[in-house]
Design an enzyme around this catalytic site. Structure first.
Site, PDB file in Angstrom:
ATOM      1  N   GLY A   1       0.779  -1.232   0.000  1.00  0.00           N
ATOM      2  CA  GLY A   1       0.000   0.000   0.000  1.00  0.00           C
ATOM      3  C   GLY A   1       0.808   1.279   0.000  1.00  0.00           C
TER       4      GLY A   1
ATOM      5  N   GLY B   1       3.683  -3.471  -3.899  1.00  0.00           N
ATOM      6  CA  GLY B   1       3.530  -3.730  -5.328  1.00  0.00           C
ATOM      7  C   GLY B   1       3.851  -2.466  -6.096  1.00  0.00           C
ATOM      8  N   ARG B   2       2.928  -1.495  -5.979  1.00  0.00           N
ATOM      9  CA  ARG B   2       3.031  -0.249  -6.729  1.00  0.00           C
ATOM     10  C   ARG B   2       4.367   0.476  -6.513  1.00  0.00           C
ATOM     11  NH1 ARG B   2      -1.792   2.918  -7.364  1.00  0.00           N
ATOM     12  NH2 ARG B   2      -2.567   1.624  -5.669  1.00  0.00           N
TER      13      ARG B   2
ATOM     14  N   ARG C   1      -7.367   3.705 -14.386  1.00  0.00           N
ATOM     15  CA  ARG C   1      -7.257   4.250 -13.024  1.00  0.00           C
ATOM     16  C   ARG C   1      -7.926   5.624 -12.883  1.00  0.00           C
ATOM     17  NH1 ARG C   1      -3.480   5.406 -10.475  1.00  0.00           N
ATOM     18  NH2 ARG C   1      -4.185   4.619  -8.470  1.00  0.00           N
TER      19      ARG C   1
ATOM     20  N   CYS D   1     -15.671   4.845 -26.218  1.00  0.00           N
ATOM     21  CA  CYS D   1     -16.990   5.460 -26.303  1.00  0.00           C
ATOM     22  C   CYS D   1     -17.521   5.766 -24.909  1.00  0.00           C
ATOM     23  CB  CYS D   1     -17.927   4.526 -27.040  1.00  0.00           C
ATOM     24  SG  CYS D   1     -17.284   4.088 -28.645  1.00  0.00           S
TER      25      CYS D   1
ATOM     26  N   TYR E   1      -0.780  -1.386 -12.029  1.00  0.00           N
ATOM     27  CA  TYR E   1      -2.232  -1.358 -12.120  1.00  0.00           C
ATOM     28  C   TYR E   1      -2.744  -0.629 -13.370  1.00  0.00           C
ATOM     29  CZ  TYR E   1      -1.730  -2.763  -7.255  1.00  0.00           C
ATOM     30  OH  TYR E   1      -1.367  -3.404  -6.101  1.00  0.00           O
TER      31      TYR E   1
HETATM   32  N1  LLP Z   1      -1.033  -7.082  -0.487  1.00  0.00           N
HETATM   33  C1  LLP Z   1      -2.350  -7.270  -0.666  1.00  0.00           C
HETATM   34  C2  LLP Z   1      -3.036  -8.306   0.112  1.00  0.00           C
HETATM   35  C3  LLP Z   1      -3.055  -6.485  -1.577  1.00  0.00           C
HETATM   36  O1  LLP Z   1      -4.356  -6.681  -1.741  1.00  0.00           O
HETATM   37  C4  LLP Z   1      -2.372  -5.493  -2.320  1.00  0.00           C
HETATM   38  C5  LLP Z   1      -3.075  -4.676  -3.295  1.00  0.00           C
HETATM   39  C6  LLP Z   1      -0.985  -5.350  -2.121  1.00  0.00           C
HETATM   40  C7  LLP Z   1      -0.358  -6.148  -1.178  1.00  0.00           C
HETATM   41  C8  LLP Z   1      -0.160  -4.370  -2.876  1.00  0.00           C
HETATM   42  O2  LLP Z   1      -0.570  -3.062  -2.682  1.00  0.00           O
HETATM   43  P1  LLP Z   1       0.343  -1.886  -3.289  1.00  0.00           P
HETATM   44  O3  LLP Z   1       1.650  -1.878  -2.545  1.00  0.00           O
HETATM   45  O4  LLP Z   1       0.532  -2.168  -4.740  1.00  0.00           O
HETATM   46  O5  LLP Z   1      -0.465  -0.646  -3.075  1.00  0.00           O
HETATM   47  N2  LLP Z   1      -5.984  -1.219  -8.567  1.00  0.00           N
HETATM   48  C9  LLP Z   1      -5.740  -0.291  -7.488  1.00  0.00           C
HETATM   49  C10 LLP Z   1      -4.930  -0.910  -6.394  1.00  0.00           C
HETATM   50  C11 LLP Z   1      -5.523  -2.194  -5.888  1.00  0.00           C
HETATM   51  C12 LLP Z   1      -4.650  -2.824  -4.843  1.00  0.00           C
HETATM   52  C13 LLP Z   1      -5.076  -4.205  -4.585  1.00  0.00           C
HETATM   53  N3  LLP Z   1      -4.309  -4.834  -3.563  1.00  0.00           N
HETATM   54  C14 LLP Z   1      -5.064   0.953  -8.036  1.00  0.00           C
HETATM   55  O6  LLP Z   1      -4.833   1.020  -9.239  1.00  0.00           O
HETATM   56  O7  LLP Z   1      -4.813   1.916  -7.312  1.00  0.00           O
END
Ligand code: LLP
Length: 470
Positions: free
Chosen positions: A269, A313-314, A355, A386, A416
């Site tokens: 996150g 992740g991000r 997004r 569209c 994402y």
């Molecule tokens: N761990 C779990 C259990 C998760 O559900 C997620 C993201 C992460 C780690 C990684 O989170 P990050 O570090 O990438 O923020 N599509 C959305 C984000 C959805 C995140 C889903 N879970 C966007 O484009 O902002």
């Protein structure tokens, strides 16, 4: 018919840039420059060359920048496990990089797991997530020997018990919990308040109940607790509070069982900068605060043995990615009260990056194949679809002499976007190309119409054979 002008919503929060050739360093991968003629280069590759070779829309990933960000987590969190969240962007090349950098991998479907296994990613460093994993996915994970299955419901615990009996081996599990805190982010990506689908609530007692079941039953090898509060969070306090609440659960578990919890995973996150005004935490500060708070909590609750993990992740895959588009149409629209808005249509849109449409996300863009000294013009970058909501960049100053055929680059596009791409309007998902100094590699090739038509089981009729110039 009554025709009335809509109220003008025109609040440019942005300042026009002083100079179109300046790059805001925090937004671009480390290998990004402007060459002497003002063209954007990515790891030494001119964007016009990349576009000539691979077409647009195109996602470009700076490999060195990606690896550096992955390494930065392992360096700043010594002794912690770092799990890359594959959902942000996964393909075989990425799985290889993550493996080579020594990180673990979080997958959230059987198919993500298959991608990782296909490059020989060590299964014991993979954790399998999901709020509704099928029995087939669970069996696949267990048979593959994944390091951990993160259980998300009592139904899943029941399913896993059967699978464990059937396969004759205990299943390593973590229990996904919700801490009840409200994460400061878009409501669609907050995951730790009570009223949503993920995890088992600490407040209601369900989390402890699930832990005790997994502890007491022979089908399970209980590894720990998993908490993920949400995504694109720029305030570190949320993580710290969630960590404290999770540690209080560890303490309750210790009291109830006289056993310890091996590992607590605090999830991902960690927010990144999409526009110049975003201020993500420096890695040093983030790790200092999190590690200190966790140590304090462990001391307070007398938790001596537990190890910690996080799951970014991000923060690893977002900043190394740049999306390139070709400008196809420019329209100045009178929006009333003396204002006009410039709509710049490019050859992608919500099918390769949803997004902005989905989360009202902020992005910026720059003229990439050249620079300009023309007047800054407030513009909106839109796609081919569209939908009025098919917006990529809501507000950005682009030079007034922007022309058809120019290339626009959108930074912070690695996470994402391609990962959430769709075929809306039969759009073909763009290629993803990795760049290093002196070399490029296709990580995902562009889809072709044949790829899509292969899915169509309808009978082909007799029609005009019109040759297309692709
Ligand atoms: N761990 C779990 C259990 C998760 O559900 C997620 C993201 C992460 C780690 C990684 O989170 P990050 O570090 O990438 O923020 N599509 C959305 C984000 C959805 C995140 C889903 N879970 C966007 O484009 O902002």
């Amino acid at each position: 018919m009554h025709i009335e002008s809509p109220p003008v919503s025109f609040e440019p929060r942005l300042e026009p840039p002083e100079d179109f050739s300046t790059l805001e360093e925090q937004l671009w991968p480390g290998g990004t420059r402007r060459d002497s003629r003002g063209e954007l280069t990515l790891a030494g590759h001119q964007v016009s060359d990349l576009v000539a070779q691979y077409g647009t829309p195109l996602y470009v990933i700076d490999e060195a920048d990606f690896r550096r960000r992955a390494r930065s987590f392992t360096e700043h969190f010594p002794g912690w496990s770092i799990h890359y969240a594959g959902k942000s962007f996964l393909c075989r090349t990425v799985a290889r990089w993550i493996n080579e950098e020594g990180l673990c991998l979080d997958v959230c479907s059987g198919n993500e797991l298959a991608v990782a296994l296909s490059v020989g990613f060590p299964p014991e460093r993979i954790s399998l997530h999901g709020n509704n994993k099928t029995s087939e996915e669970l069996r696949y994970g267990v048979k593959a020997g994944v390091g951990c299955i993160v259980v998300d419901s009592f139904d899943e615990i029941d399913r896993l018990r059967v699978i464990s009996d059937d396969l004759g081996r205990p299943v390593p599990v973590m229990v996904r919990v919700t801490t009840g805190i409200h994460a400061e982010t878009h409501q669609y990506v907050a995951t730790s308040h009570e009223d949503q689908k993920f995890g088992l609530s600490i407040q209601s007692g369900q989390a402890l109940k699930a832990l005790l079941i997994c502890h007491d039953q022979p089908q399970f090898d209980l590894l720990g607790i998993h908490s993920h509060i949400g995504s694109q969070i720029l305030e570190v306090e949320g993580f710290a509070r969630a960590a404290q609440i999770t540690l209080s659960l560890v303490s309750q578990f210790q009291d109830a069982t006289n056993d310890s919890i091996q590992e607590v995973n605090l999830g991902g996150g960690f927010g990144i900068a999409y526009v110049g005004s975003d201020e993500p935490w420096e890695m040093e500060r983030l790790s200092d605060v999190l590690i200190r708070d966790v140590e304090k909590g462990c001391h307070y609750y007398d938790i001596p043995e537990t190890k910690f993990a996080i799951e970014p992740g991000r923060a690893i895959s977002g900043p190394p990615g740049v999306a390139l588009y070709t400008v196809g149409t420019i329209k100045d629209v009178d929006i009333g009260e003396g204002f006009s808005r410039r709509y710049v249509s490019v050859d992608g849109g919500m099918s390769d990056n949803i997004r902005t449409a989905l989360y009202d996300a902020d992005y910026t863009a720059t003229l990439a194949n050249r620079t300009s000294v023309a007047t800054p013009t407030l513009s909106r970058v839109v796609g081919i679809h569209c939908e009025t909501g098919d917006v990529l960049v809501k507000d950005v100053y682009l030079p007034d002499d922007l022309a058809l055929g120019d290339i626009l680059a959108i930074p912070a596009s690695g996470a994402y976007s391609r990962a959430m791409a769709s075929n809306y309007n039969y759009a073909l998902k763009p290629a993803v190309v990795g760049v290093v100094e002196g070399d490029t590699q296709v990580m995902l090739r562009r889809e072709t119409l044949d790829d899509l038509l292969r899915l169509d089981q309808g009978e082909i009729g007799v029609g005009f054979e019109v040759e297309r110039e692709v």
